[in-house]
Every structure is written in C-alpha cells, then in structure tokens.
Design a protein around this motif. Structure first.
Motif, PDB file in Angstrom:
ATOM      1  N   ASP A  91       0.665  -0.950   0.008  1.00  0.00           N
ATOM      2  CA  ASP A  91      -0.011  -0.160   0.008  1.00  0.00           C
ATOM      3  C   ASP A  91       0.931   1.410  -0.170  1.00  0.00           C
TER       4      ASP A  91
ATOM      5  N   ASN B  97      -3.544   4.816   0.955  1.00  0.00           N
ATOM      6  CA  ASN B  97      -4.863   4.856   0.987  1.00  0.00           C
ATOM      7  C   ASN B  97      -5.933   3.814   1.562  1.00  0.00           C
TER       8      ASN B  97
ATOM      9  N   GLU C 155      -6.143   0.670   0.369  1.00  0.00           N
ATOM     10  CA  GLU C 155      -6.809  -0.004  -0.699  1.00  0.00           C
ATOM     11  C   GLU C 155      -5.661  -0.706  -1.533  1.00  0.00           C
ATOM     12  N   ALA C 156      -5.850  -1.877  -1.849  1.00  0.00           N
ATOM     13  CA  ALA C 156      -4.634  -2.537  -2.874  1.00  0.00           C
ATOM     14  C   ALA C 156      -5.095  -2.027  -4.262  1.00  0.00           C
ATOM     15  N   ASP C 157      -5.059  -0.894  -4.372  1.00  0.00           N
ATOM     16  CA  ASP C 157      -5.209  -0.179  -5.749  1.00  0.00           C
ATOM     17  C   ASP C 157      -4.148  -0.032  -6.661  1.00  0.00           C
ATOM     18  N   GLU C 158      -3.076  -0.325  -6.117  1.00  0.00           N
ATOM     19  CA  GLU C 158      -1.612  -0.360  -7.031  1.00  0.00           C
ATOM     20  C   GLU C 158      -1.623  -1.190  -8.113  1.00  0.00           C
TER      21      GLU C 158
ATOM     22  N   ASN D 109       0.860   4.134  -1.660  1.00  0.00           N
ATOM     23  CA  ASN D 109       0.250   5.191  -1.851  1.00  0.00           C
ATOM     24  C   ASN D 109      -0.699   5.519  -0.671  1.00  0.00           C
TER      25      ASN D 109
HETATM   26 CA   LIG Z   1      -3.212   1.451  -2.060  1.00  0.00          CA
END
Ligand SMILES: [Ca+2]
Length: 563
Positions: free
Chosen positions: A234, A238, A240-243, A236
């Motif tokens: 994580d 935030n 969330e596992a949005d990377e 970034n």
């Molecule tokens: Ca993230």
C-alpha cells in the motif's frame, strides 16, 4: 500531463503569412544564392514585397545558375495538410528568392485525393511524401514505373551545397535514402538532437520506493521484488490494494509498448511494420520473436502478469489512452512505466531508472532509426520540366536556419534571435504540438539540424533538455547504429512480398505473445517448438532473407561513404 500555454491564437495563425513574419524571414541566411529573378507565390499576395528584399541581399551571392527554363517554369508541389497552419507557414518560409519561376502548392486533404491525382496522371512536379503519409511500398512502385525519378546526379556541391554537406557529414542519411537499385529517389532529413530518438525512458515511483525503504532495482529479480512490494505494501497509503506495480501502453502513440523491454534481453525491436520485429546482430538481420531472447522475455513478462504485477487489461485496449489515464491517477497507482516524458499526474514522485539487467544478457536499449536519418521527405516526378531548378530550390531547406524555422516555427512568432542564437519566445511551446495553439512542428519536411547546432545556433528548448538528459543517462546502454534495423528501402517486388508475409507473420506473433503472457494454461517451454514451426510455415526465413538483402544494400552505400 504537460500543460501548454496557448499563446498562438488561431487568429494569429490565420495572419501568419502577414507582415509580422517578414522581418523574421529576412534574417535568414541566403545560402542558396538564388536571388536573381522574381518569386511569385501563387497562393499568397505577399509576393509583392519580395523583389525589394531580394534586391537587398548580398550581390556577391547572385549567380547565373538559374536558367531561362527555371525563370519561365512553374513548380507544382503536392503536400499534405496535416498541420492546419502549414499552408501559411509554407508560403512564409519559401517565399523569398528561392526560385525564379513560380511555385504552385497543391494541398492534398487526404491520401485518397492524392491517389486520384496520381491515377489520372494529374500530379505535381514535387511530392512531399512524408507530409502526405505515403507508404513506402507506393514509393517503390512509383520508382519502378518511372513516375519518380533518380536524383543523385543533382546532389553536387554546385547544385545542392547544403544537402551535399549533410550527406558528407551524415553518410547514414544518404544510405537510408538509397534504393536497392542504387538510385536516390527521395531526399531525407536529419536531426542531431539524439534525445528525440530515445523513445522510451523507464520511470519508477521514487516516493513509493522511499516509503517502503527500497532501492531502485538494477536486475530483473530485484525489479520483481520491488513490484511485489508495490502490490502488497500500500505505498500510496490509501488503505486499498489499488496499486498497479507496472504498466505500459500498446504503442499507438509510438511509445510505451511491451517490446521495448526486449532491450533488457539485448535485441531492441519494435512491433510496427516499419520495424517488423527486426534487429541486427553483427550484420545479420534477426527476427526477434524467433529467438531464445524473446522466449526469456515472454517468460519474465508472463510471471509478472500472472502474479498481478502488470495491469491486467494491458493487452486489450485499442490505444494508449487507458495507460495514460492510469498514469494521471491521483493518488498514484502506477509504480513503473515508460514513455517519452513524465506523463504522471505527480511527476516529481517519479525518477528515470536504467533498465534492469537479466542474467546472461547485455542490455541494448532501442534507439529510433530516425537517429541515422529519416527518409521519404520529398521526391520529384517525371512531370517536372526543371529538375535542376527544383533541386536548387529544395537545397534551401537544408540550411540550419531554414530548418529551424520550417520545423519549429518562424522568427517573430516562435523564435527571437538573442546573441545570434534562435531562442524560443515561450519555453512552454513546442512540446510536441498537435494544434496551432500549441505551436508549430512540421518535422516531415526536409532539413538538417546537426548536433553541433544546439546551443550555437539554436538555444536548446526546455522540452528537448529533458530528453537530452535522459539520453545521457541511457547512452552507455543504447543500441549502436550497427544494431538498429535502419528501415532500408526495398524494391517494388521485395516490398510486395515482404508485406504479404508480414501480414500473417505479425498477426501470429502478436496473438501468441498475448497468449503466452496472459493465458494461465499456456506453457512456453512445451509449446515453443510448435511455435517456431508455425513461424517457419509462415515463411519467416524468406522474410529475414529479403530483409537481409535490403540491409546489405543499405550497408553498401553506407560503407562506400565512410571508407
Ligand atoms: Ca493503495
């Protein structure tokens, strides 16, 4: 995205041929010496002002080179209209004393319109092929049928001193312009800002590396570990596992395609037809997707893809807009990407990194073949009654000063002259403009800008500096001129055959590439022999053999120039 100031208003573009620019033009060198006679611009009224300015030029430059044929002639010139303000620009730049006869521009709105002219025999004396986006195979046909004529006999110190000088200084530019039959049918351009030809630079999110206490990876194993950390840590912040640890485009913008990474396995190549997945090793043309290097590359990219370290949609979009949108996401979601410039929403977080090393391979990063000269800018047809005069006219394009104004924009509008140097009036202009408001860029024209011109005649614009800096970083690992597929000409016959083979061959290679990387059931090792057999059935050997002939013919001209 890079923000550009819209300092060139459309209204100004419309008045581009107006008086504002005349001062700029008179500041240009008159190396062509074509000051005799009267120039008439059929498409502009400003020709009235020309005789005075022509009469003011240095009398020592006057000569009797112009014949009565030139003075009575009209050169009809076919050119595209890719840049909306190009017609005005053309008139401004070529108006003053370049030719004693008349110039008539035949602006073509499309390749279809152009083709219609060709089919009915109503074509011009000169064709600016690049600005018309003409296919190479068409030029090979025109050359074979005698519609475009050999020009090499006119490229002499007397008739074309500027182009002659360029060929002497840049023999590769002459070599790429020479057809397999030994003739030169089209004239090239040459740009010495090498940074322009470093298409892709790898960028990594330094803010993420710092946050996770990681170093810039230097090997493909280290890169893998970093990408895993980007996926799971994580970075970034935030929650969330949005990377998306690594992403790239499909190359529709000319940049950022997955094949760029083949440089890591030492065989730089590109997927478009002009490059055709080819590379050159010790004088031998290699079809890269048939090599062990390609197999290693596929295995590595497959591993990243299967573990969710690469954007999972990366092979399906129609163009690069999806990749660019990901880069612009805020907070950042892309860890590693490559492109022509910093395309990220928060560019300060990213740093350029050198491509990581693979065990047993030497990195050879791709240099665009334009670095050795770009062919196809202009040709002359059998309709021309004054070939020598047309060549004298064309030679004006090859002075450094004229080149700067033709390609990047005129003095008074784009440039000011400061301490004898061309300096951009606004440093935010010209970052690859696509509209008149962004600036002017007509790189399709002939011209010569040697590297020695930078910071002696042309103050290096900011937008070039970024690339030049990256170039210095990448220079030790860049492919040398001898390992670039130089995009040589082929004969009409060869061109037809090679296009036929490539259609099926490339479709299969691309389909298999996507399959090997993305299909969880694929087994690269087990299926490799069958893959190679299919390449063979699709006549890959013939493709390489024709390519080899074209390469050798290129190399012959090159060697004759340098030895
Ligand atoms: Ca993230």
């Amino acid at each position: 995205m890079m923000k550009r100031k819209n300092i060139l208003a459309t209204a100004m573009a419309i008045t581009l041929a107006g008086s504002m620019l005349l001062g700029g033009c008179s500041g240009k060198s008159e190396s062509g010496g074509n000051t005799a006679g009267t120039t008439v611009q059929e498409t502009t009224s400003k020709a009235d002002s020309t005789p005075e300015s022509a009469a003011q030029t240095d009398p020592s430059q006057e000569n009797d080179a112009w014949t009565e044929v030139s003075k009575d002639n009209t050169l009809r010139i076919m050119i595209g209209q890719s840049n909306p303000i190009f017609p005005e620009l053309t008139n401004v730049i070529t108006a003053e004393g370049w030719y004693p006869g008349k110039i008539e521009w035949m602006f073509q709105s499309s390749r279809d319109q152009f083709q219609l002219h060709m089919n009915t025999g109503d074509y011009g004396d000169l064709i600016f092929c690049n600005m018309l986006d003409l296919r190479e195979s068409m030029l090979s046909q025109y050359a074979a049928s005698g519609i475009i004529i050999p020009l090499e006999d006119y490229i002499t110190e007397d008739i074309m001193p500027n182009l002659y000088k360029m060929f002497t200084e840049q023999p590769s530019a002459k070599a790429v312009s020479t057809f397999p039959d030994g003739h030169i049918y089209t004239l090239p351009r040459f740009v010495g800002s090498t940074g322009d030809f470093l298409e892709d630079v790898m960028y990594i999110n330094k803010a993420w590396l710092d946050k996770l206490d990681l170093e810039v990876p230097t090997t493909i194993d280290e890169l893998y570990d970093v990408l895993v950390a980007f996926r799971d840590g994580d970075p970034n912040g935030n929650g969330e596992a949005d990377e998306i640890p690594m992403s790239f485009g499909v190359g529709t913008s000319g940049y950022s395609f997955v094949e760029e990474l083949m440089g890591i396995w030492g065989l730089p190549t590109k997927h478009f037809a002009t490059d055709g997945f080819r590379s050159v090793v010790n004088g031998e043309v290699v079809f890269v997707p048939a090599t062990e290097n390609w197999k290693e590359f596929l295995k590595y990219i497959r591993k990243l893809y299967q573990e969710g370290l690469i954007n999972q949609d990366v092979f399906s979009p129609a163009d690069d807009s999806q990749f660019l949108a990901l880069c612009e996401s805020d907070p950042s979601i892309v860890g590693v990407g490559w492109n022509s410039a910093k395309v990220f929403a928060n560019p300060d977080d990213y740093i350029a990194m050198l491509p990581p090393k693979a065990p047993g391979y030497e990195v050879k990063w791709r240099l665009h073949p334009g670095a050795i000269g770009t062919k196809n800018t202009v040709c002359i047809t059998d309709a021309c009654k004054d070939v020598e005069g047309a060549m004298r006219w064309l030679d004006n394009f090859y002075t450094v000063e004229n080149t700067i104004e033709q390609w990047y924009g005129p003095v008074g509008q784009t440039f000011e002259i400061v301490d004898g140097m061309y300096r951009l009036i606004d440093q935010d202009m010209l970052a690859w403009p696509t509209t008149p408001e962004d600036g002017i860029m007509t790189l399709g024209l002939p011209g010569y800008l040697p590297s020695s011109a930078f910071d002696t005649i042309l103050e290096t614009p900011n937008f070039m500096k970024e690339k030049m800096e990256a170039y210095r970083m990448y220079e030790p690992i860049l492919a040398d001129a001898g390992s670039i597929w130089p995009r040589p000409y082929t004969s009409d016959e060869q061109s037809e055959e090679i296009n036929e083979i490539y259609t099926d061959l490339s479709a299969y290679v691309i389909q298999q590439k996507v399959y090997f990387i993305t299909d969880s059931s694929a087994d690269i090792d087990a299926e490799w022999d069958n893959y190679l057999k299919t390449l063979s059935d699709l006549r890959v050997d013939e493709f390489v053999s024709i390519s080899q002939d074209a390469y050798e013919s290129y190399n012959e001209t090159y060697s004759s120039m340098v030895n």
